[in-house]
Design a protein around this motif. Structure first.
Motif, PDB file in Angstrom:
ATOM      1  N   GLU A  30       1.521 -12.819   2.937  1.00 37.21           N
ATOM      2  CA  GLU A  30       2.534 -12.410   3.911  1.00 37.21           C
ATOM      3  C   GLU A  30       3.456 -11.358   3.303  1.00 37.21           C
ATOM      4  O   GLU A  30       3.784 -10.345   3.938  1.00 37.21           O
ATOM      5  CB  GLU A  30       3.347 -13.608   4.361  1.00 37.21           C
ATOM      6  N   PHE A  31       3.893 -11.590   2.068  1.00 41.51           N
ATOM      7  CA  PHE A  31       4.794 -10.636   1.413  1.00 41.51           C
ATOM      8  C   PHE A  31       4.096  -9.321   1.131  1.00 41.51           C
ATOM      9  O   PHE A  31       4.667  -8.250   1.345  1.00 41.51           O
ATOM     10  CB  PHE A  31       5.357 -11.236   0.122  1.00 41.51           C
ATOM     11  N   TYR A  32       2.857  -9.394   0.640  1.00 47.03           N
ATOM     12  CA  TYR A  32       2.105  -8.163   0.374  1.00 47.03           C
ATOM     13  C   TYR A  32       1.880  -7.378   1.662  1.00 47.03           C
ATOM     14  O   TYR A  32       1.960  -6.149   1.678  1.00 47.03           O
ATOM     15  CB  TYR A  32       0.761  -8.469  -0.278  1.00 47.03           C
ATOM     16  N   GLY A  33       1.579  -8.065   2.738  1.00 48.90           N
ATOM     17  CA  GLY A  33       1.384  -7.393   4.019  1.00 48.90           C
ATOM     18  C   GLY A  33       2.654  -6.729   4.512  1.00 48.90           C
ATOM     19  O   GLY A  33       2.633  -5.599   5.008  1.00 48.90           O
ATOM     20  N   PHE A  34       3.790  -7.415   4.363  1.00 43.74           N
ATOM     21  CA  PHE A  34       5.059  -6.826   4.804  1.00 43.74           C
ATOM     22  C   PHE A  34       5.411  -5.607   3.966  1.00 43.74           C
ATOM     23  O   PHE A  34       5.847  -4.581   4.496  1.00 43.74           O
ATOM     24  CB  PHE A  34       6.183  -7.860   4.727  1.00 43.74           C
ATOM     25  N   VAL A  35       5.219  -5.687   2.651  1.00 42.86           N
ATOM     26  CA  VAL A  35       5.521  -4.545   1.770  1.00 42.86           C
ATOM     27  C   VAL A  35       4.610  -3.376   2.105  1.00 42.86           C
ATOM     28  O   VAL A  35       5.061  -2.220   2.179  1.00 42.86           O
ATOM     29  CB  VAL A  35       5.403  -4.955   0.292  1.00 42.86           C
ATOM     30  N   ALA A  36       3.325  -3.634   2.331  1.00 46.95           N
ATOM     31  CA  ALA A  36       2.395  -2.555   2.671  1.00 46.95           C
ATOM     32  C   ALA A  36       2.764  -1.913   4.007  1.00 46.95           C
ATOM     33  O   ALA A  36       2.782  -0.684   4.141  1.00 46.95           O
ATOM     34  CB  ALA A  36       0.967  -3.083   2.711  1.00 46.95           C
ATOM     35  N   TRP A  37       3.104  -2.733   5.008  1.00 49.56           N
ATOM     36  CA  TRP A  37       3.463  -2.206   6.328  1.00 49.56           C
ATOM     37  C   TRP A  37       4.750  -1.395   6.259  1.00 49.56           C
ATOM     38  O   TRP A  37       4.825  -0.279   6.785  1.00 49.56           O
ATOM     39  CB  TRP A  37       3.614  -3.358   7.323  1.00 49.56           C
ATOM     40  N   SER A  38       5.766  -1.924   5.605  1.00 48.89           N
ATOM     41  CA  SER A  38       7.051  -1.229   5.573  1.00 48.89           C
ATOM     42  C   SER A  38       6.978   0.047   4.733  1.00 48.89           C
ATOM     43  O   SER A  38       7.535   1.084   5.131  1.00 48.89           O
ATOM     44  CB  SER A  38       8.147  -2.156   5.061  1.00 48.89           C
ATOM     45  N   SER A  39       6.285   0.017   3.596  1.00 51.22           N
ATOM     46  CA  SER A  39       6.196   1.241   2.782  1.00 51.22           C
ATOM     47  C   SER A  39       5.374   2.312   3.493  1.00 51.22           C
ATOM     48  O   SER A  39       5.705   3.501   3.423  1.00 51.22           O
ATOM     49  CB  SER A  39       5.618   0.930   1.406  1.00 51.22           C
ATOM     50  N   THR A  40       4.320   1.918   4.204  1.00 52.92           N
ATOM     51  CA  THR A  40       3.536   2.887   4.967  1.00 52.92           C
ATOM     52  C   THR A  40       4.377   3.507   6.072  1.00 52.92           C
ATOM     53  O   THR A  40       4.312   4.723   6.307  1.00 52.92           O
ATOM     54  CB  THR A  40       2.290   2.215   5.558  1.00 52.92           C
ATOM     55  N   SER A  41       5.178   2.692   6.743  1.00 58.33           N
ATOM     56  CA  SER A  41       6.038   3.220   7.816  1.00 58.33           C
ATOM     57  C   SER A  41       7.072   4.188   7.263  1.00 58.33           C
ATOM     58  O   SER A  41       7.309   5.256   7.842  1.00 58.33           O
ATOM     59  CB  SER A  41       6.740   2.068   8.530  1.00 58.33           C
ATOM     60  N   VAL A  42       7.702   3.851   6.137  1.00 62.51           N
ATOM     61  CA  VAL A  42       8.710   4.732   5.540  1.00 62.51           C
ATOM     62  C   VAL A  42       8.068   6.046   5.097  1.00 62.51           C
ATOM     63  O   VAL A  42       8.616   7.131   5.343  1.00 62.51           O
ATOM     64  CB  VAL A  42       9.414   4.016   4.361  1.00 62.51           C
ATOM     65  N   LEU A  43       6.899   5.975   4.451  1.00 61.65           N
ATOM     66  CA  LEU A  43       6.229   7.199   4.019  1.00 61.65           C
ATOM     67  C   LEU A  43       5.824   8.075   5.200  1.00 61.65           C
ATOM     68  O   LEU A  43       5.906   9.306   5.126  1.00 61.65           O
ATOM     69  CB  LEU A  43       5.011   6.864   3.166  1.00 61.65           C
ATOM     70  N   PHE A  44       5.426   7.466   6.313  1.00 57.91           N
ATOM     71  CA  PHE A  44       5.056   8.247   7.489  1.00 57.91           C
ATOM     72  C   PHE A  44       6.279   8.945   8.077  1.00 57.91           C
ATOM     73  O   PHE A  44       6.207  10.124   8.471  1.00 57.91           O
ATOM     74  CB  PHE A  44       4.392   7.364   8.542  1.00 57.91           C
ATOM     75  N   VAL A  45       7.411   8.249   8.134  1.00 57.87           N
ATOM     76  CA  VAL A  45       8.636   8.870   8.657  1.00 57.87           C
ATOM     77  C   VAL A  45       9.070  10.026   7.759  1.00 57.87           C
ATOM     78  O   VAL A  45       9.444  11.105   8.243  1.00 57.87           O
ATOM     79  CB  VAL A  45       9.752   7.808   8.806  1.00 57.87           C
ATOM     80  N   ILE A  46       8.998   9.849   6.442  1.00 54.53           N
ATOM     81  CA  ILE A  46       9.341  10.927   5.512  1.00 54.53           C
ATOM     82  C   ILE A  46       8.396  12.114   5.695  1.00 54.53           C
ATOM     83  O   ILE A  46       8.829  13.275   5.707  1.00 54.53           O
ATOM     84  CB  ILE A  46       9.319  10.408   4.061  1.00 54.53           C
ATOM     85  N   TYR A  47       7.113  11.848   5.871  1.00 47.06           N
ATOM     86  CA  TYR A  47       6.122  12.915   6.088  1.00 47.06           C
ATOM     87  C   TYR A  47       6.439  13.692   7.361  1.00 47.06           C
ATOM     88  O   TYR A  47       6.418  14.929   7.378  1.00 47.06           O
ATOM     89  CB  TYR A  47       4.719  12.311   6.141  1.00 47.06           C
ATOM     90  N   VAL A  48       6.733  12.983   8.454  1.00 48.55           N
ATOM     91  CA  VAL A  48       7.012  13.661   9.716  1.00 48.55           C
ATOM     92  C   VAL A  48       8.299  14.477   9.613  1.00 48.55           C
ATOM     93  O   VAL A  48       8.369  15.612  10.106  1.00 48.55           O
ATOM     94  CB  VAL A  48       7.077  12.625  10.868  1.00 48.55           C
ATOM     95  N   LEU A  49       9.336  13.921   8.959  1.00 44.70           N
ATOM     96  CA  LEU A  49      10.579  14.669   8.791  1.00 44.70           C
ATOM     97  C   LEU A  49      10.360  15.918   7.946  1.00 44.70           C
ATOM     98  O   LEU A  49      10.880  16.991   8.255  1.00 44.70           O
ATOM     99  CB  LEU A  49      11.650  13.778   8.159  1.00 44.70           C
ATOM    100  N   TRP A  50       9.603  15.794   6.874  1.00 44.54           N
ATOM    101  CA  TRP A  50       9.306  16.949   6.021  1.00 44.54           C
ATOM    102  C   TRP A  50       8.534  18.013   6.794  1.00 44.54           C
ATOM    103  O   TRP A  50       8.760  19.211   6.619  1.00 44.54           O
ATOM    104  CB  TRP A  50       8.520  16.477   4.788  1.00 44.54           C
ATOM    105  N   ALA A  51       7.605  17.580   7.656  1.00 44.40           N
ATOM    106  CA  ALA A  51       6.774  18.540   8.381  1.00 44.40           C
ATOM    107  C   ALA A  51       7.538  19.224   9.517  1.00 44.40           C
ATOM    108  O   ALA A  51       7.261  20.381   9.834  1.00 44.40           O
ATOM    109  CB  ALA A  51       5.540  17.839   8.938  1.00 44.40           C
ATOM    110  N   LEU A  52       8.514  18.526  10.125  1.00 42.10           N
ATOM    111  CA  LEU A  52       9.133  19.060  11.336  1.00 42.10           C
ATOM    112  C   LEU A  52      10.559  19.579  11.172  1.00 42.10           C
ATOM    113  O   LEU A  52      10.988  20.426  11.954  1.00 42.10           O
ATOM    114  CB  LEU A  52       9.113  17.988  12.433  1.00 42.10           C
TER     115      LEU A  52
END
Length: 160
Positions: A30-52
């Motif tokens: 459960e903890f590994y899944g939450f860390v993977a989901w949250s870090s992926t979401s944060v990295l995607f938001v950073i990627y979109v902000l950097w691109a746009l």
């Protein structure tokens, strides 16, 4: 209550093992899944902000250096090419390791489960309704005889 009986043609489904008690189960997935989901979401938001975002906003946020914007298109494009190349390589390896039609290994392999030669014909045991016969691979000669019939000798006549 767990049954220890083997499966049979009458009851072909095996019983699943029972889950361990709640106090013995680990919550690490459960903890590994939450860390993977949250870090992926944060990295995607950073990627979109950097691109746009325009350069002024990125500099205002305190970022002194960031990669060129062309990488915002190149990274997804390279990823897609890498996935397609992976499929192509696996497909090519499968074709490269497939034996030719003339090769004996295309017909017979070392994993075949054939009956021993000293037993009576095991392929006829299916006629008895009270037993389940042992499973065997069918030799290619029997398959050909059933599919194509007995071998017929053709006599060629000379035409005069």
């Amino acid at each position: 209550m767990q049954r220890t009986e083997p499966t049979s043609p009458v009851v072909p489904l095996a019983h699943a093992p029972t889950e361990p008690p709640r106090e013995h189960r680990s919550r690490a997935p459960e903890f590994y899944g939450f860390v993977a989901w949250s870090s992926t979401s944060v990295l995607f938001v950073i990627y979109v902000l950097w691109a746009l975002l325009p350069d002024e906003y990125i500099l205002w946020l305190g970022v002194k250096w960031y990669p060129s914007r062309e990488w915002s298109l190149l990274l997804p494009a390279y990823s897609i090419v890498l996935v397609l190349l992976t499929y192509f390589v696996y497909f090519s390896l499968a074709i490269a390791h497939t034996p030719s039609f003339g090769d004996v290994s295309a017909i017979v392999d070392s994993k075949g489960h054939l009956p021993s030669l000293d037993t009576p014909n095991p392929y006829l045991k299916h006629a008895d309704t009270s037993i389940v016969p042992e499973l065997y691979d069918i030799p290619i000669g029997i398959v050909n005889r059933v599919l194509y019939g007995p071998k017929i000798k053709v006599i060629h006549r000379r035409s005069r």
